[in-house]
Design a protein around this motif. Structure first.
Motif, PDB file in Angstrom:
ATOM      1  N   GLU A 278      60.769  31.822  29.386  1.00 15.88           N
ATOM      2  CA  GLU A 278      61.534  30.756  28.732  1.00 15.88           C
ATOM      3  C   GLU A 278      60.608  29.744  28.060  1.00 15.88           C
ATOM      4  O   GLU A 278      60.884  29.273  26.938  1.00 15.88           O
ATOM      5  CB  GLU A 278      62.435  30.062  29.749  1.00 15.88           C
ATOM      6  N   VAL A 279      59.498  29.419  28.739  1.00 19.42           N
ATOM      7  CA  VAL A 279      58.554  28.444  28.178  1.00 19.42           C
ATOM      8  C   VAL A 279      57.920  28.986  26.899  1.00 19.42           C
ATOM      9  O   VAL A 279      57.833  28.287  25.868  1.00 19.42           O
ATOM     10  CB  VAL A 279      57.465  28.084  29.214  1.00 19.42           C
ATOM     11  N   VAL A 280      57.477  30.261  26.941  1.00 17.32           N
ATOM     12  CA  VAL A 280      56.840  30.837  25.756  1.00 17.32           C
ATOM     13  C   VAL A 280      57.850  30.978  24.621  1.00 17.32           C
ATOM     14  O   VAL A 280      57.531  30.717  23.457  1.00 17.32           O
ATOM     15  CB  VAL A 280      56.172  32.190  26.090  1.00 17.32           C
ATOM     16  N   ASP A 281      59.083  31.386  24.975  1.00 14.46           N
ATOM     17  CA  ASP A 281      60.117  31.483  23.935  1.00 14.46           C
ATOM     18  C   ASP A 281      60.377  30.119  23.278  1.00 14.46           C
ATOM     19  O   ASP A 281      60.609  30.028  22.070  1.00 14.46           O
ATOM     20  CB  ASP A 281      61.422  32.032  24.536  1.00 14.46           C
ATOM     21  N   LEU A 282      60.340  29.057  24.097  1.00 19.12           N
ATOM     22  CA  LEU A 282      60.513  27.707  23.551  1.00 19.12           C
ATOM     23  C   LEU A 282      59.383  27.363  22.587  1.00 19.12           C
ATOM     24  O   LEU A 282      59.606  26.809  21.500  1.00 19.12           O
ATOM     25  CB  LEU A 282      60.565  26.682  24.688  1.00 19.12           C
ATOM     26  N   LEU A 283      58.139  27.712  22.956  1.00 18.29           N
ATOM     27  CA  LEU A 283      56.997  27.472  22.073  1.00 18.29           C
ATOM     28  C   LEU A 283      57.132  28.274  20.781  1.00 18.29           C
ATOM     29  O   LEU A 283      56.769  27.795  19.689  1.00 18.29           O
ATOM     30  CB  LEU A 283      55.693  27.836  22.796  1.00 18.29           C
TER      31      LEU A 283
END
Length: 491
Positions: free
Chosen positions: A443-448
């Motif tokens: 989720e964090v990488v997708d947000l980035l």
């Protein structure tokens, strides 16, 4: 969802359609470890084989009662009726109480099985906790006339049983050959025949582990525990009994005879046995000096190991061979499994970021049917894994823009891989083993990635490049394709 499955029955030497005693339910008993030493690769092979069966039966809709015992008394050295209890022997070496030895190595077994991501059995009975039940089984066999008391011990009369029933049919042994091979032993001890085995053994004065019984202060025979505990928790007749192939004779053959004698009917409908592990073609074993404990595999601390191997590498290595085939250990084979597992897990991580189209050029329904058909054919995990790697090719082809997938098929693909990789095969990414935060990471990488896309849309190239470069510096591979961006974490 319950579908027809076939399993190989050692008793009949053929695959048979599994038809449980009670529709929709399955009773499974598996011989667990004798806890007098660290768990090794052989323990893992049996445990993973039947964990796979347990998981698959549940996945296709069965309610399963899985019983796996702990042997903590009665298993004598050389698997015989004479000599010292293996646990008592280890207790003397370690200068511990026998039950300290039991607890120490039971804890080690559980820790290793947890690292291998095994599901806990429904019930895990100990032999020492079921002495009363074992004494009652001995009484039944005496009453049936197939056992006799001798000097405080009780022995199963194999020749008398064989005269009226089949003995040796599970292991393929002929009673005539067994008799001729033991005739020289007759009259040398308290048995009527060298073929007879103890179902209750009188304890010698120096024997530490003992309980009162109608015949003597003593302990149950090794074979008796599984007869008593399987009957208690699964009934006088149950569906599946599993264990290592090395237990077929004498342990399972004796179990089968005991149950027939005690209850007047066969106890087990399907006998399943996993094959052995060899080292460069030679059987692994303590006496041969080539046994490697699971802890040594995980740490790499053994002269035969080139490096440490993760628990998931060990699990995947075993799943790549059919449970009934011999599995030959080598560093090369484990390293190949390590690479295969990494490729599989990378593909699973890519599914969420796959671009969707209005139609699919890939057939997910066929892929799913093939995977389930392989598992329904006697738990053929290597064939199912081969089909999953066909799915890996699909995923990479879609990611590279060479194939297309519709949104509904993408959901089906993700569900299929999650079901087989995680639920049935019990695999997990190495990052999951410790923190369990892989979903948060995604989720964090997708947000980035979204922030980077916004920056590019606003022609803020500096921010876009900074996000890409910073992620690359800590091990992320970012790919910009015509259908969007994809990413993966490099090792």
């Amino acid at each position: 969802m319950i579908q027809e499955i076939q399993i190989y029955n050692t008793l009949t030497r053929k695959k048979e359609v599994f038809e449980p005693l009670v529709p929709g339910k399955a009773g499974l008993y598996v011989c667990g470890p004798t806890v007098y030493g660290p768990p090794h690769l052989g323990h893992a092979r049996s445990a993973i084989s039947f964990d796979l069966l347990f998981r698959f039966l549940k996945q296709i809709g069965y309610k399963v009662r899985y019983v796996r015992n702990i042997t903590d008394v009665g298993h004598l050295v050389a698997d015989a009726d004479e000599g010292e209890d293996k646990i008592a022997q280890q207790a003397k070496l370690d200068e511990l109480e026998p039950m300290e030895v039991v607890q120490k190595y039971t804890n080690m077994y559980h820790e290793a099985m947890a690292l291998l991501n095994l599901e806990s059995p429904s019930i895990e009975p100990r032999a020492s906790g079921h002495i009363i039940e074992q004494i009652e089984e001995v009484k039944k066999i005496l009453n049936s006339g197939y056992a006799y008391e001798s000097n405080g011990s009780v022995y199963f009369d194999v020749e008398k049983f064989a005269a009226e029933n089949e003995y040796g049919k599970l292991s393929g042994r002929k009673i005539e050959d067994l008799i001729s091979n033991t005739r020289s032993l007759d009259g040398q001890d308290e048995k009527l025949s060298g073929l007879d085995f103890a179902i209750w053994k009188k304890a010698s004065p120096e024997h530490i582990m003992r309980w009162p019984s109608p015949w003597s202060d003593g302990f149950p025979g090794w074979h008796m525990e599984c007869t008593a505990m399987s009957c208690k928790y699964l009934g006088e007749t149950f569906d599946i009994h599993g264990g290592g192939m090395d237990l077929t004779f004498p342990h399972h053959e004796a179990e089968m005879a005991q149950s027939q004698a005690a209850h007047g009917k066969p106890a087990v409908r399907y006998w399943m046995h996993n094959n052995m592990i060899t080292l460069n073609g030679q059987k692994m074993g303590k006496s041969l000096g080539n046994a490697i404990s699971l802890d040594e595999f995980f740490s790499g601390n053994h002269p035969l190991l080139e490096k440490a191997y993760s628990p998931m590498t060990i699990r995947f290595f075993m799943l790549q061979a059919h449970y009934r085939s011999t599995l030959d250990f080598s560093n090369e084979a484990l390293q190949a499994s390590e690479k295969g597992l990494e490729r599989l897990m990378k593909a699973v991580a890519k599914i969420d970021s796959l671009p969707v189209s209005e139609s699919s050029s890939v057939n997910i329904s066929e892929l799913s049917a093939n995977c389930y058909a392989a598992m329904a054919d006697d738990m053929n995990s290597p064939i199912a894994i081969a089909y999953l790697f066909d799915g890996v090719k699909m995923i990479n082809s879609i990611a590279d823009g060479k194939s297309t997938i519709a949104a509904a098929d993408k959901d089906s693909l993700k569900s299929l891989f999650n079901t087989f990789v995680f639920d049935i095969f019990g695999l997990k990414g190495e990052d999951q083993a410790g923190s369990g935060n892989s979903e948060v990471l995604n989720e964090v990488v997708d947000l980035l990635m979204k922030l980077r896309a916004d920056a590019k849309a606003n022609k803020d190239w500096a921010t876009s490049d900074k996000i890409r470069n910073e992620l690359a510096a800590i091990g992320f591979d970012i790919k910009d394709g015509k259908d969007g961006v994809s990413w993966e974490l490099k090792k």
